[in-house]
Design a protein around this motif. Structure first.
Motif, short mmCIF file in Angstrom:
data_model
loop_
_atom_site.label_atom_id
_atom_site.label_comp_id
_atom_site.label_asym_id
_atom_site.label_seq_id
_atom_site.Cartn_x
_atom_site.Cartn_y
_atom_site.Cartn_z
N ALA A 121 34.16 41.08 40.41
CA ALA A 121 34.52 41.65 38.92
C ALA A 121 34.50 43.13 38.24
N PHE A 122 35.77 43.98 38.43
CA PHE A 122 36.14 45.00 38.50
C PHE A 122 35.61 45.24 37.08
N ILE A 123 35.21 46.47 36.87
CA ILE A 123 35.41 47.08 35.35
C ILE A 123 36.04 48.60 35.27
N GLY A 124 37.23 48.12 34.65
CA GLY A 124 37.52 49.22 34.34
C GLY A 124 37.37 50.34 32.58
N PRO A 125 36.74 51.14 33.11
CA PRO A 125 36.35 51.23 31.72
C PRO A 125 37.08 51.83 30.33
N TYR A 126 38.00 52.36 30.84
CA TYR A 126 39.34 53.07 30.15
C TYR A 126 39.85 51.67 29.61
N ASP A 127 40.00 50.73 30.86
CA ASP A 127 40.96 49.09 30.08
C ASP A 127 40.13 48.75 29.12
N LEU A 128 38.91 48.77 29.93
CA LEU A 128 38.13 48.30 28.16
C LEU A 128 37.93 48.33 27.72
N SER A 129 37.68 49.60 27.37
CA SER A 129 37.63 50.00 25.95
C SER A 129 38.95 49.88 24.87
N CYS A 153 28.34 38.73 36.62
CA CYS A 153 28.18 38.68 38.00
C CYS A 153 26.97 38.06 38.66
N LYS A 154 25.77 39.06 38.03
CA LYS A 154 24.54 38.48 38.77
C LYS A 154 24.02 36.92 38.54
N LYS A 155 24.38 36.34 37.30
CA LYS A 155 24.64 35.13 37.54
C LYS A 155 24.98 34.18 38.41
N HIS A 156 26.20 34.16 38.57
CA HIS A 156 27.19 33.29 39.21
C HIS A 156 27.22 34.30 40.51
N ASN A 157 26.73 35.07 41.21
CA ASN A 157 27.02 35.54 41.73
C ASN A 157 28.07 36.29 42.90
N VAL A 158 28.49 37.17 42.02
CA VAL A 158 29.82 37.33 41.89
C VAL A 158 29.91 39.09 41.98
#
Length: 102
Positions: A15-23, A48-53
């Motif tokens: 799972a990848f966070i694009g900070p500008y997209d998210l904001s 992510c840690k919880k689901h091993n992603v």
């Protein structure tokens, strides 16, 4: 808001966070230090840690300290800066050179 459901989808490995997209989707475009933005990033990381992603993050500013900080937090996929940001950064550094050795 739906990170738990997203990360339990079969076949999701990262799972990848694009900070500008998210904001922008949160109604706080570009405000990467906003408390809601920081909370959302933390929720994604913990889920992510919880689901091993494998968690990922796009780091905009070309600062290796930021990369190291995020790796220590548990991010495993890092996109480093933008071409235009790095070129601007390098050009500013070069403009400080007063003597060129040959």
């Amino acid at each position: 808001e739906n990170i738990e459901e997203i990360l339990t989808t079969p076949g999701i490995d990262g799972a990848f966070i694009g900070p500008y997209d998210l904001s922008a989707s949160m109604g706080i475009p570009g405000d990467l230090n906003h408390v809601d933005m920081q909370d959302a990033m933390e929720r994604v990381l913990e889920s992510c840690k919880k689901h091993n992603v494998a968690p990922g993050l796009h780091i905009i500013s070309p600062q290796i300290e930021e990369v190291n900080k995020r790796l220590e937090q548990g991010y495993r996929l890092i996109a480093y800066s933008l071409d235009t940001v790095m070129l601007t950064h390098i050009c500013k550094d070069v403009s400080n050179i007063t003597r060129w050795d040959r």
